[in-house]
Design a protein around this motif. Structure first.
Motif, mmCIF file in Angstrom:
data_model
loop_
_atom_site.group_PDB
_atom_site.id
_atom_site.type_symbol
_atom_site.label_atom_id
_atom_site.label_comp_id
_atom_site.label_asym_id
_atom_site.label_seq_id
_atom_site.Cartn_x
_atom_site.Cartn_y
_atom_site.Cartn_z
ATOM 1 N N ALA A 7 3.876 37.072 -61.680
ATOM 2 C CA ALA A 7 4.679 37.188 -60.472
ATOM 3 C C ALA A 7 5.592 38.400 -60.558
ATOM 4 N N ARG A 23 -0.198 35.046 -47.420
ATOM 5 C CA ARG A 23 0.770 34.525 -48.386
ATOM 6 C C ARG A 23 0.917 33.039 -48.111
ATOM 7 N N ALA A 38 -4.784 25.538 -54.382
ATOM 8 C CA ALA A 38 -4.367 26.816 -54.960
ATOM 9 C C ALA A 38 -5.573 27.614 -55.427
ATOM 10 N N ALA A 42 -6.578 31.217 -53.765
ATOM 11 C CA ALA A 42 -6.575 32.374 -54.665
ATOM 12 C C ALA A 42 -7.956 33.019 -54.708
ATOM 13 N N GLU A 47 -2.120 35.492 -51.792
ATOM 14 C CA GLU A 47 -0.987 35.517 -52.714
ATOM 15 C C GLU A 47 -0.257 34.183 -52.609
ATOM 16 N N LEU A 48 -0.011 33.528 -53.727
ATOM 17 C CA LEU A 48 0.459 32.150 -53.716
ATOM 18 C C LEU A 48 1.858 31.991 -54.289
ATOM 19 N N VAL A 62 -1.931 29.194 -62.924
ATOM 20 C CA VAL A 62 -1.796 30.587 -62.517
ATOM 21 C C VAL A 62 -2.565 31.516 -63.451
ATOM 22 N N HIS A 70 1.051 36.050 -57.818
ATOM 23 C CA HIS A 70 1.336 34.621 -57.650
ATOM 24 C C HIS A 70 2.662 34.278 -58.331
#
Length: 275
Positions: A7, A23, A38, A42, A47-48, A62, A70
């Motif tokens: 991130a 997003r 998720a 993705a 973008e999470l 992630v 993310h």
């Protein structure tokens, strides 16, 4: 509230991001439906912002996702201040296109067991009030922009009350009514509200159910169908579709007949009980 190393390495300017890249903010992402959603978003390059109670599970998720940017937020969704802080942090990276309130818990409850009152509170706080707190920070920016989607995860369990599931059934019935009210409030603003009602989905939440689960669906398959429903902007959808017909029929069953049949159904174990 924490950020992953991924991130920190990339912050997107909402004006310059690719048009196809959305997003997406998802709660309940530590496992189950939230984690499957998720992975789905993705995979298509979105973008999470991922919220969950278990930092290790979020980080592992992630680390296995494609793409960059993310962000992870380890918190309990019942902590409204922490949830709002996470939302504001994600909003600082650019406009948010989709918010999925997926966080939810389930446990058997009995009203005549005084010790279950705390369980009632936890379920209603997590499944209903935390959904309200999840959506709150995003509504004004979406309304100003004239676009965006808020998706709430309900359940077929909210169609009729189930024995031993007073808290869970009540919470999911409230989710449907709340999302419908919100949809009406936002009508004409460009902000869509989608309610998804899963049937039986193969997740840790259903793993302890001691009863037959018709039309049990793999969680990744659910995520695929949920994404399609959200993209289509449906107001309400039961997944899988056969459970939608079951739900419609259940609404038509007279109370006396339903009470007789449902009372013989095995109930979900309470906390500390074995299935």
């Amino acid at each position: 509230m924490t950020r992953s190393s991924k991130a920190a390495c990339l912050a997107w300017d909402g004006a310059s991001r690719p048009a196809s890249r959305q997003r997406v903010f998802i709660t309940g992402a530590s496992s189950g439906i939230g984690a499957a959603l998720a992975r789905r978003y993705a995979a298509r390059g979105d973008e999470l912002g991922l919220v969950g109670r278990r930092r290790d599970a979020l980080q592992a998720l992630v680390d296995g996702l494609p793409g960059q940017g993310h962000r992870v937020y380890a918190l309990d969704v019942r902590d409204r201040a922490a949830l709002h802080a996470a939302a504001q942090d994600f909003l600082a990276g650019g406009p948010v296109d989709l918010v999925i309130a997926s966080a939810g818990i389930s446990a058997g409850t009995l009203t005549d067991a005084p010790e279950d009152y705390a369980v009632f509170e936890a379920i209603l706080d997590t499944n209903v009030l935390a959904m309200v707190a999840t959506f709150e920070p995003f509504i004004a920016p979406m309304r100003t922009r004239g676009s965006g989607t808020l998706a709430g995860i309900g359940s077929v369990a909210g169609v009729r009350g189930l024995p031993g599931a007073g808290a869970y059934s009540a919470s999911k019935a409230a989710v449907r009514a709340y999302c419908e009210s919100l949809r009406v409030e936002l009508h004409g603003t460009g902000v869509r509200v989608v309610t998804l009602a899963p049937g039986f989905i193969a997740t840790p939440m259903t793993a302890r159910n001691p009863y037959r689960m018709p039309f049990l669906m793999p969680v990744e398959r659910f995520a695929e169908k949920a994404q399609r429903a959200i993209d289509a902007g449906v107001s309400y959808r039961v997944i899988p579709w056969p459970m939608g017909w079951v739900a419609r029929l259940l609404r038509l069953v007279p109370d006396a007949l339903y009470d007789r049949a449902a009372s013989r159904r095995k109930r979900k174990p309470r906390q500390g009980e074995h299935a």
